[in-house]
Write a protein that holds these residues in place. Sequence first.
Motif, mmCIF file in Angstrom:
data_model
loop_
_atom_site.group_PDB
_atom_site.id
_atom_site.type_symbol
_atom_site.label_atom_id
_atom_site.label_comp_id
_atom_site.label_asym_id
_atom_site.label_seq_id
_atom_site.Cartn_x
_atom_site.Cartn_y
_atom_site.Cartn_z
ATOM 1 N N SER A 152 0.709 -0.885 -0.156
ATOM 2 C CA SER A 152 -0.282 0.106 0.116
ATOM 3 C C SER A 152 1.255 1.303 0.618
ATOM 4 C CB SER A 152 -0.728 0.089 1.076
ATOM 5 O OG SER A 152 -1.804 -0.586 0.794
ATOM 6 N N ARG A 153 1.894 1.555 0.688
ATOM 7 C CA ARG A 153 3.096 2.661 0.170
ATOM 8 C C ARG A 153 3.541 2.239 -1.002
ATOM 9 N NH1 ARG A 153 6.917 0.428 4.724
ATOM 10 N NH2 ARG A 153 5.505 -1.247 4.479
ATOM 11 N N SER A 154 3.139 1.959 -1.862
ATOM 12 C CA SER A 154 3.965 2.142 -3.047
ATOM 13 C C SER A 154 2.483 2.829 -3.954
ATOM 14 C CB SER A 154 3.948 0.669 -3.814
ATOM 15 O OG SER A 154 2.803 0.047 -4.631
ATOM 16 N N ASP A 155 3.351 3.744 -5.003
ATOM 17 C CA ASP A 155 1.769 4.987 -5.426
ATOM 18 C C ASP A 155 1.279 3.459 -6.627
ATOM 19 O OD1 ASP A 155 2.587 7.157 -4.429
ATOM 20 O OD2 ASP A 155 4.136 7.228 -6.054
ATOM 21 N N ILE A 156 1.906 2.561 -7.053
ATOM 22 C CA ILE A 156 1.112 1.291 -8.231
ATOM 23 C C ILE A 156 -0.094 0.819 -7.405
ATOM 24 C CG2 ILE A 156 1.093 0.536 -10.766
ATOM 25 C CD1 ILE A 156 4.294 0.932 -10.035
ATOM 26 N N TYR A 157 0.185 -0.012 -6.411
ATOM 27 C CA TYR A 157 0.057 -1.102 -5.647
ATOM 28 C C TYR A 157 -1.382 -0.782 -4.971
ATOM 29 C CZ TYR A 157 3.368 -3.167 -9.008
ATOM 30 O OH TYR A 157 3.586 -3.780 -9.815
ATOM 31 N N ARG A 158 -1.808 0.434 -5.085
ATOM 32 C CA ARG A 158 -2.512 0.761 -3.180
ATOM 33 C C ARG A 158 -3.891 0.419 -2.702
ATOM 34 N NH1 ARG A 158 -3.878 6.689 -4.431
ATOM 35 N NH2 ARG A 158 -3.904 6.252 -7.116
ATOM 36 N N HIS A 159 -4.776 -0.089 -3.796
ATOM 37 C CA HIS A 159 -5.294 -1.561 -3.865
ATOM 38 C C HIS A 159 -5.395 -2.641 -3.390
ATOM 39 C CE1 HIS A 159 -8.199 1.903 -4.637
ATOM 40 N NE2 HIS A 159 -7.926 2.029 -5.865
ATOM 41 N N VAL A 160 -5.270 -3.354 -2.370
ATOM 42 C CA VAL A 160 -4.528 -4.643 -1.977
ATOM 43 C C VAL A 160 -5.612 -4.638 -1.230
ATOM 44 C CG1 VAL A 160 -3.065 -5.827 -1.689
ATOM 45 C CG2 VAL A 160 -2.901 -3.662 -2.212
ATOM 46 N N HIS A 161 -6.233 -6.068 -1.256
ATOM 47 C CA HIS A 161 -7.648 -6.612 -0.413
ATOM 48 C C HIS A 161 -7.217 -8.115 0.065
ATOM 49 C CE1 HIS A 161 -9.717 -4.853 -3.918
ATOM 50 N NE2 HIS A 161 -9.646 -3.863 -2.996
ATOM 51 N N ILE A 162 -6.985 -7.961 1.358
ATOM 52 C CA ILE A 162 -6.746 -9.964 1.907
ATOM 53 C C ILE A 162 -7.766 -10.299 1.934
ATOM 54 C CG2 ILE A 162 -5.923 -10.674 3.519
ATOM 55 C CD1 ILE A 162 -5.703 -8.362 4.455
ATOM 56 N N LEU A 163 -7.848 -11.761 1.340
ATOM 57 C CA LEU A 163 -8.884 -12.653 1.017
ATOM 58 C C LEU A 163 -8.165 -14.011 2.144
ATOM 59 C CD1 LEU A 163 -9.482 -12.592 -2.825
ATOM 60 C CD2 LEU A 163 -11.088 -11.308 -0.622
ATOM 61 N N GLY A 164 -8.468 -14.102 3.053
ATOM 62 C CA GLY A 164 -7.928 -15.117 3.663
ATOM 63 C C GLY A 164 -6.024 -14.755 3.392
ATOM 64 N N ASP A 165 -6.188 -16.463 2.219
ATOM 65 C CA ASP A 165 -4.712 -16.927 2.383
ATOM 66 C C ASP A 165 -4.089 -15.598 1.547
ATOM 67 O OD1 ASP A 165 -6.046 -17.979 0.904
ATOM 68 O OD2 ASP A 165 -4.382 -19.912 0.976
ATOM 69 N N ARG A 166 -4.700 -15.325 1.258
ATOM 70 C CA ARG A 166 -4.413 -14.707 0.303
ATOM 71 C C ARG A 166 -4.670 -13.020 -0.618
ATOM 72 N NH1 ARG A 166 -6.546 -18.265 -3.931
ATOM 73 N NH2 ARG A 166 -5.908 -19.336 -2.556
ATOM 74 N N ILE A 167 -3.959 -11.885 -0.686
ATOM 75 C CA ILE A 167 -4.158 -11.127 -0.856
ATOM 76 C C ILE A 167 -4.476 -10.854 -2.887
ATOM 77 C CG2 ILE A 167 -2.948 -10.171 0.011
ATOM 78 C CD1 ILE A 167 -0.599 -9.292 -1.399
ATOM 79 N N HIS A 168 -5.591 -10.003 -2.579
ATOM 80 C CA HIS A 168 -5.665 -9.517 -4.711
ATOM 81 C C HIS A 168 -4.644 -8.090 -4.887
ATOM 82 C CE1 HIS A 168 -9.471 -12.461 -5.590
ATOM 83 N NE2 HIS A 168 -7.699 -12.979 -5.322
ATOM 84 N N ILE A 169 -3.970 -7.964 -5.452
ATOM 85 C CA ILE A 169 -3.984 -6.452 -6.039
ATOM 86 C C ILE A 169 -4.451 -5.669 -7.461
ATOM 87 C CG2 ILE A 169 -1.934 -5.560 -6.176
ATOM 88 C CD1 ILE A 169 -0.862 -8.083 -5.198
ATOM 89 N N TYR A 170 -5.348 -4.628 -7.356
ATOM 90 C CA TYR A 170 -6.089 -4.958 -8.910
ATOM 91 C C TYR A 170 -4.745 -4.021 -10.144
ATOM 92 C CZ TYR A 170 -8.583 -1.617 -11.817
ATOM 93 O OH TYR A 170 -8.751 -0.100 -12.480
ATOM 94 N N VAL A 171 -4.628 -4.280 -10.414
ATOM 95 C CA VAL A 171 -4.097 -4.071 -11.894
ATOM 96 C C VAL A 171 -4.808 -3.446 -13.263
ATOM 97 C CG1 VAL A 171 -2.027 -4.860 -11.433
ATOM 98 C CG2 VAL A 171 -2.355 -6.616 -12.654
ATOM 99 N N ASP A 172 -4.430 -2.345 -13.593
ATOM 100 C CA ASP A 172 -4.601 -2.320 -15.481
ATOM 101 C C ASP A 172 -5.021 -3.242 -15.880
ATOM 102 O OD1 ASP A 172 -2.074 -2.092 -15.994
ATOM 103 O OD2 ASP A 172 -2.178 -0.196 -16.451
ATOM 104 N N LYS A 173 -3.545 -4.338 -16.542
ATOM 105 C CA LYS A 173 -3.989 -5.595 -17.188
ATOM 106 C C LYS A 173 -3.010 -6.600 -17.172
ATOM 107 C CE LYS A 173 -0.496 -3.256 -20.036
ATOM 108 N NZ LYS A 173 -0.078 -1.757 -19.474
ATOM 109 N N PRO A 174 -3.515 -7.899 -16.934
ATOM 110 C CA PRO A 174 -2.354 -8.841 -16.823
ATOM 111 C C PRO A 174 -0.991 -8.999 -17.303
ATOM 112 C CG PRO A 174 -4.280 -9.830 -18.487
ATOM 113 C CD PRO A 174 -4.138 -8.163 -18.508
ATOM 114 N N ASP A 175 -0.630 -8.413 -17.343
ATOM 115 C CA ASP A 175 1.156 -7.568 -17.396
ATOM 116 C C ASP A 175 2.026 -8.494 -16.489
ATOM 117 O OD1 ASP A 175 3.818 -6.946 -17.888
ATOM 118 O OD2 ASP A 175 2.468 -4.668 -19.037
ATOM 119 N N SER A 176 2.266 -9.532 -17.037
ATOM 120 C CA SER A 176 4.063 -10.156 -16.337
ATOM 121 C C SER A 176 4.567 -9.496 -14.902
ATOM 122 C CB SER A 176 4.337 -11.261 -16.534
ATOM 123 O OG SER A 176 5.540 -11.090 -18.199
ATOM 124 N N GLY A 177 4.875 -8.176 -16.206
ATOM 125 C CA GLY A 177 5.754 -7.254 -15.360
ATOM 126 C C GLY A 177 5.242 -7.527 -14.235
#
Lengths: 308, 381
Positions: free
Chosen positions: A244-269
């Motif tokens: 959350s401290r980074s500028d790009i990955y601000r939307h992080v949700h915890i879902l039990g044993d995993r986190i979901h990070i919102y990104v604009d496209k499925p880029d392996s970068g």
Amino acid sequence: MFAVETSGLKKSFDKTEAVRGVDLRINKGDLFGLIGPDGAGKTTLMRLITGVMTPDSGSIRIFDTDALRHKAEAGMMLGYMPQRFSLYEELTVEENLEFFASLRSVEKDSFNRQKNYLLKFTNLEPFTKRLAGKLSGGMKQKLGLACTLIHQPQLLILDEPTTGVDPVSRREFWQILDSFLHQGMTILLSTPYMDEADRCTTIAFMNNGVLPVVDTPQHMKTLIQGTMLEVVLKEPLRAKQVLSRSDIYRHVHILGDRIHIYVDKPDSGYIADIKQILNNEAIAVDQTGFTAPMLEDVFVSIIEKERA
Amino acid sequence: MKSHSLLRPVIKKEFIQIIRDPISLAVVILIPIIQLLLFGYAVSFDIKHVPMGIFDQSHTQESRQLIRAVTASSYFLIADNATSRTQINTLLEKGDIKIGVIIPPDFADDINADKTAGVQLLIDGTDANVGGVALGYFIAAAQGYALDITERVLNKQGGSGLLKNFPLLSQRLRIWYNQTLRTENFIVPGLIATILMILGVLMTSQSVAREYERGTMEQLIVSPVKVYELIIGKLVPYIVIGFVQVALVTLIAVLVFHVPLKGSLLLLTFTTFLFLVSAMGIGFLFSAVTKSQQVAMQMSFVGTMLPSLLLSGFIYPISSMPIALRIFSYVVPAKYFLVVLRGIFLKNSSISILMNQILIMILISVIVLTLCIIKTKKSLD
């Protein structure tokens, strides 16, 4: 005509506003899901619709009947199952059914037919003479449902009906609901389970006493443009804080044993980048991948948007 | 919409709930019996066998006559014959005796010299009631003895039979309704009223609160049942239990304690009904106001136990209470039922004599049930 139609519904307790102006329309035959965090006002909203509580302002129509003015008539059209078990433990399964039927003045023939049907359907037949207090949690829940259905209401209102119910009973419970939906019944239910929400024809997301989003589950998921980057790991809480401290990955949700990070496209970068950030903080990553947004992602992002 | 009365299903449901809890039911039926037996035997306002210490310095026929006159009744029991004044003091201090009698050495001499003879009486006033009554008994007994002496003195002076012609005040005592002044006759009707009051309120105080606590109230609110149907439907089974209690305690009063039941059974039934409705109405009101079984139970204990014991006139006459308490006693139904019970049991009072009590019990019932219906809203707000 709507099964339920409310406008400007408000209710406060002392200084807290539990319901702050709800305009709701539920179509006939809908399976309408009410979702939201604890304390969002779901139970209060349901209590207002059922007439258990009186709103401070606003109007409620149940099948075009003014529910505030004609409380008894509206009450006859609906069946309501509160969140906690609210039957008479000292009465048997059959006596409970009989009592609730007689409160709604159900005729004897009709009662017998409906009783046999419901008992068979809920698999409670072998327990007809058992005291309600001696039933298991799942059976109590099914008896509660049977009691609310004994007068054949057109509208069924269920407050978290499957919370704390074992998976087998939960499946059975949903089978019963499905069959009543097929018969044209309208159902309004609240649930903490996203898989249940996914079954609904319409979902209302409730937060802070209002319904910011009302939509189909399918359409709701498209509210999040982009994709979710899923990371399975041991320390989701710390990972969220770090990311959350980074500028790009601000939307992080915890879902039990995993986190979901919102990104604009499925880029392996993104994956490589996130692994790098977590690695710097000595957070071990078990698994990564891209996934379509789930309902939960939508709700979490709505809540976060409102907080911001 | 069909407008069936929903009274019957509510009554039936309540009956089933009561029967399914046989232990509570048995307790509720047995408690009045046990309490009546316990209190009926134990509580006695008669003062008997008050321990007395005597320090007789006179040791004469006269002093012994006085002692005999005083102890002839069973009111006093000689616990100790003291040999000194300090011994009497010690006995009083230790509580071994409640009353100390000191007869001076010149007691007999004074009498024989036709002078006024003195006796000292020391009374333990810590128990004001016993002390006061003991003093009264002693004075009465001593005066009887004094009268004997007076007559003897007069005889000696040649005025034989003079006292008989003396214009003494002659009393013809006649005690009505309870000729022998049996405590049981007085106490048992009072106990019945008190016990039933406490139990009636306690039983019903749980009823409405339980619906709120278990969440069943929500279901009742959604249903078309009306509040008055709910309250009356809940009341009926408890009234039935109340009648069973009254029948049992009445039997015990008559058969065990031999309290005469002089009045009409029909009137007893009617007034019992009014009393039960008013008492149980109060229980429902506690229940509806607090919405909590525990709080309602505590409220019932405080709200009925003391008032019906102390303010009903069961033990202490209301007429001798300070005005504030007297006003408070007006809302205690047991007060009226007590008058009614004593009237029906002991006096064969007619309905017209008891009309005031009956009207007040009707008034209390109406007010309390109305408040109940107002307070039990069909809403969780």
